[in-house]
Design a protein around this motif. Structure first.
Motif, PDB file in Angstrom:
ATOM      1  N   GLU A 142      38.908  34.834  44.706  1.00 15.92           N
ATOM      2  CA  GLU A 142      38.781  34.445  46.107  1.00 15.92           C
ATOM      3  C   GLU A 142      37.639  33.443  46.287  1.00 15.92           C
ATOM      4  O   GLU A 142      37.767  32.461  47.035  1.00 15.92           O
ATOM      5  CB  GLU A 142      38.518  35.672  46.994  1.00 15.92           C
ATOM      6  N   THR A 173      50.257  36.899  44.051  1.00 12.43           N
ATOM      7  CA  THR A 173      49.273  36.873  45.140  1.00 12.43           C
ATOM      8  C   THR A 173      49.930  37.298  46.447  1.00 12.43           C
ATOM      9  O   THR A 173      51.149  37.295  46.571  1.00 12.43           O
ATOM     10  CB  THR A 173      48.696  35.456  45.328  1.00 12.43           C
ATOM     11  N   SER A 187      41.270  40.666  43.097  1.00 15.61           N
ATOM     12  CA  SER A 187      41.382  39.339  43.697  1.00 15.61           C
ATOM     13  C   SER A 187      40.009  38.747  44.034  1.00 15.61           C
ATOM     14  O   SER A 187      39.887  37.539  44.192  1.00 15.61           O
ATOM     15  CB  SER A 187      42.254  39.393  44.952  1.00 15.61           C
TER      16      SER A 187
END
Lengths: 297, 303
Positions: free
Chosen positions: A171, A101, A167
């Motif tokens: 999220e 990340t 992502s």
């Protein structure tokens, strides 16, 4: 036009012929091992290793399952392979996820901390002293697992795979307050099955092939791994003779020779077995999983 | 300060990293501290931190002996053989499979050549026995039938470099081909179409299109394997040779020298010095090769 097509067909046939020859070269040694493990000991002595043995016999297999040596090593090896692979996958995923990340500012520093262990190592002697004198792992089954828990190369391959997951998918969960561990387990891992299968296979093959730990740290014969047993069978025929004799005495048979040579081959075959059986199922995963991080770790 | 703030903000992330970091500290970084053994007259009773400091004496003893030339030469020579044979065979297989195209036979053969990669070296050693032992090994019997003098493999060191090379190629080339195949499949098909329309033969398109386009990748992979030249393969060599000292002159590499010394529990100080020398040389070589790789193509550098 017709002749061009025909010429190409002939070329293709020749190519396929060469391909079959290449396959035969790759398979021939393995086939010799398997076929002759089913040969009668007498036939093996008289005619040598044949493509198709003259006499077939299961006596070697009967012998190795009649005595404790091989089944015990099998149990030990299955245990550390299964437990080791699971633990390795867990620790690999736990390490790869934070580094994949963009959240952490220090992630490059931490990635280098791991990368450096691939470039430089203390070597075998300090490791040996650490494991025997400080961690006291001699003659413990965990010595097969702990020192090889995390393979940094595999970890970087998994990290690359995690990065390829968009992502946006996690999220939302993060905004709703899901913990990082929950995101990893519930969202990231289910999306990473090809990588998990590939890396799991690599770990499993690594553990299954383990013998150096046994050679260095295990003196208790009951904790030998299968591969180390095979090395001992190669270097010391008397172990195979003991197994053959014990199995032999339980079978009333017209065959006059104890199957010590075939016992060695049969042990190798049962050791090779699980991987050869699993291989066709797993290989479709690893070709795709491998190319992800193939060149760049 | 920024680092500390990051730590406070992202503590759940750091929590996940703990097992991996602890593992690396214990099994990778702690042995690096143990390197001091190379400068000690090591005595197991006094331990790592109690043995007396003797400076460079361990290195001196090793370099004054005969063995260092042998094991260093064998390490570099065998690795060169493995790299050259493995690369040539890997590229050959990749080009061959992609040229012939889709057919179920090709798919099966592709799987079959990858299989040996997953067979452990001890099992390969058992297979080696089937082929090489005397008098009833396959090679021995075949040579006898052809009225040749059989080779006593297990007492003739001279034949082992090539023998090891063949076994290593058999085991690894099919798997090594995957990476080249992935690259070739990524090449633009139109190039080949255009060449064919212009009348290029299959061989011409291999030599004029495929190989030149593979060249950067071959160069990088070669550089990276050269970076690992100082690492020997104990798994392979000890499995196949064991403690057969007749074969040491051509098969003993730095790693097996260290491994056997640790097994026998002899000369920990000197062995530790050899290990340290190997680690340092390996480190310098990897970093240098990676530096060159990055000059050639930043995409391909490992770091």
């Amino acid at each position: 036009m017709h002749t061009v097509k025909r010429r190409r067909d002939v070329g293709k046939m020749a190519g396929l012929g060469v391909a079959v020859a290449i396959g035969a070269v790759a398979l021939y040694p393995v086939w010799l091992l398997v076929a002759n493990s089913f040969a009668g000991e007498g036939s093996l002595m008289r005619y040598g290793y044949l493509l198709i043995p003259h006499h077939w016999s299961l006596l070697a297999y009967v012998s190795i399952f009649d005595t404790g040596t091989v089944p015990e090593a099998y149990l030990v090896t299955v245990f550390f392979t299964v437990v080791g692979t699971l633990l390795s996958l867990i620790i690999t995923a736990l390490t790869a996820y934070p580094l994949s990340t963009r959240q952490m500012k220090n992630r490059n520093l931490i990635a280098f901390f791991f990368y450096f262990t691939m470039l430089f190592s203390g070597g075998l002697v300090p490791t040996y002293i650490l494991i025997t004198e400080y961690l006291h792992l001699s003659n413990s089954i965990w010595v097969y697992i702990f020192p090889s828990l995390l393979n940094v190369w595999n970890m970087f391959v998994m990290m690359n795979y995690f990065r390829s997951i968009p992502s946006e998918l996690y999220e939302a969960a993060r905004c709703e307050g899901a913990s990082e561990l929950r995101i990893l387990v519930r969202i990231v891992l289910p999306l990473s099955l090809p990588a998990l299968a590939t890396i799991g296979l690599f770990y499993a093959v690594g553990y299954w092939g383990e013998w150096q730990q046994a050679a260095l740290y295990i003196t208790n014969e009951n904790l030998w791994s299968l591969q180390f047993l095979i090395l001992n069978l190669i270097q010391n025929i008397s172990i195979a003779e003991q197994i053959a004799q014990a199995g032999f005495s339980n079978v009333t048979s017209a065959v006059a020779i104890a199957p010590s040579e075939t016992v060695r081959l049969a042990t190798a075959v049962v050791t090779m077995g699980p991987i050869v059986i699993l291989f066709p199922f797993l290989q479709r995963f690893f070709v795709s999983g491998l190319t992800v991080g193939a060149i760049k770790g | 300060m920024a680092r500390l703030k990051d730590f406070l903000q992202n503590w759940p992330m750091y929590l996940l990293l703990i097992p991996g970091i602890v593992f690396a500290l214990i099994f990778s970084y702690a042995p690096m501290v143990g390197i001091i053994i190379a400068f000690e007259n090591f005595n197991p009773i006094q331990g790592l931190f109690g043995s007396s400091y003797i400076g460079w004496q361990n290195f001196q003893v090793f370099f004054e002996g005969q063995q260092w030339i042998q094991v260093t030469f064998n390490t570099l020579f065998l690795n060169t053989l493995f790299i050259v044979a493995g690369t040539v065979m890997g590229i050959f297989l990749a080009i061959f499979f992609t040229e012939i195209g889709k057919h179920w036979i090709i798919r099966v053969v592709q799987s079959v050549v990858i299989l040996p990669n997953f067979i452990s070296w001890p099992i390969v050693a058992m297979i080696a026995l089937v082929f090489l032992q005397s008098p009833n090994g396959v090679v021995d019997q075949t040579m006898t039938q052809l009225h040749m003098t059989p080779i006593q493999f297990y007492s003739q060191p001279g034949v082992w470099p090539v023998t090891l090379m063949i076994m290593n190629t058999w085991k690894t080339a099919g798997f090594g081909a995957i990476i080249y195949m992935a690259a070739i499949m990524g090449f633009d098909r139109q190039l080949y179409e255009a060449a064919r329309i212009d009348g290029a033969s299959r061989m011409q398109s291999i030599f004029q299109i495929t190989l030149p386009m593979l060249r950067p990748m071959i160069a990088i992979l070669l550089l990276l394997s050269v970076g690992n030249m100082f690492r020997g393969n104990t798994d392979m060599i000890y499995s196949l040779v064991g403690n057969n000292s007749l074969l040491y002159p051509t098969t003993n590499v730095i790693d097996t020298y260290v491994f056997r010394n640790v097994l026998d529990g002899v000369n920990f100080g000197i062995t530790g010095a050899v290990g340290l020398m190997q680690s340092v040389m390996g480190f310098v070589l990897v970093v240098t090769m990676n530096w060159i790789a990055r000059k050639l193509n930043p995409e391909y550098a490992l770091f």
